[in-house]
Design an enzyme around this catalytic site. Sequence first.
Site, short mmCIF file in Angstrom:
data_model
loop_
_atom_site.label_atom_id
_atom_site.label_comp_id
_atom_site.label_asym_id
_atom_site.label_seq_id
_atom_site.Cartn_x
_atom_site.Cartn_y
_atom_site.Cartn_z
N SER A 145 45.13 29.33 44.90
CA SER A 145 44.48 29.77 43.65
C SER A 145 44.38 28.67 42.61
CB SER A 145 45.23 30.97 43.06
OG SER A 145 45.09 32.09 43.90
N GLU A 162 40.77 37.88 34.62
CA GLU A 162 41.24 37.84 36.00
C GLU A 162 41.87 39.17 36.43
OE1 GLU A 162 44.78 35.66 37.00
OE2 GLU A 162 44.13 35.36 39.07
N ASP A 179 38.47 33.94 43.94
CA ASP A 179 38.83 32.54 44.20
C ASP A 179 38.94 32.25 45.70
OD1 ASP A 179 41.09 34.14 44.33
OD2 ASP A 179 42.38 32.75 43.22
MG MG Z 1 45.42 34.22 40.08
ZN ZN Z 2 47.50 34.24 46.96
#
Ligand code: MG
Ligand code: ZN
Length: 376
Positions: free
Chosen positions: A90, A262, A309
């Site tokens: 990430s 997020e 991501d």
């Molecule tokens: Mg994250």
């Molecule tokens: Zn992860």
Amino acid sequence: MKKCCKSIRTIVECVLVVLVGGLAIALINRIPDSSEPKVKNIIYLIGDGMGISHITSTMIAQQYTPLALERAEYVGLQKTYSSNNLITDSAAAGTALSAGTKTYNGAIGVDDNKQPVENIREVAEKMGMATGVVATYAVTHATPAAFMGHTESRNQQDLIAEQFLDTNVDVFFGGGQKYFMQRADSLDLVGKLQEKGYTIATSLEEIADIKEGKVGVLAARKGLPTMLKGRGNFLPEATTKALEILTANAKKNKSGFFLMVEGSQIDGEAHANNLEGVVAEIVDFDAAVKIAFDYADKHPGTLVVVTADHETGGLTIINNNNKFDVAENPIAYHFSTGGHSGGMVPIFAYGAGAEAFSRVLENTDIPLIMKSLLAE
Ligand code: MG
Ligand code: ZN
């Protein structure tokens, strides 16, 4: 004299013909509607670990009642690999999505040579825009950190917290008291943030009456609880509050704003191979997507980009007994790993400039396209 006038007239006529002709060609070639305003505000939503099967599982769990993200006007795909691994983490993916630079796994806002790279929130800030980050895990954790700081390692969360002071970020809502309030060193980060004009709170309720200015909410020591463990409406409420404050601050600056939101814990539930948890986290994330799309409907010039991501868990949706011809054959969910996988992830785009994302892109293309849209 007369001759001369005549030739000047001819030149003028020629220029006019060229201009009108050029304009006609330009109009024919113009794809976007000329009434579509330029991109003024950007809302960038990142579902950590959210692959296509995670979204599909949520659709199945909701019996195909449409998700908010299905309202997207343009859909694309992006390639997630990092500079040193086909499977990204990430931090590298966050840096790619924030700064447009492929880097090594673990890097926060730095390139392969460990040099800082400018992220899209910083670009927006430099342009005089209001900016913010919202997460359900610590605001110093990889994904939001990639929009805030620059460190060689994602583990340097104390340092990432200090780097918040180097920014003019307007709002940051999430967890992370440990790195601001309960530090091993004696640094009084909260005091320093307050000196800079920030209101720092530990819940959204505390800031209910605050409608503008600089505000940080650190609502947990590290991450907030998962949805299954009672997080409630923190993410949609934080998104609404961030949009309220950013709208007011942007109005004051006569500018627009940039907000990153997020859905942090889709990833953790997928690492745990917990399908019920994945679905609960995506339902929550989708509530934030709805708020962003509704905002764009009411505020022309707002671009909303929803993506992930990377995929986590290698999730597939299969027939329980491999017989496709049996009616009502129960499906099964299969996670192939406790880690991340390397598949492409979706992009859902809505509002001003959204058509630019309807392609197969590199993860790094997304902030670069945003930057060029803001510069128009
Ligand atoms: Mg994250
Ligand atoms: Zn992860």
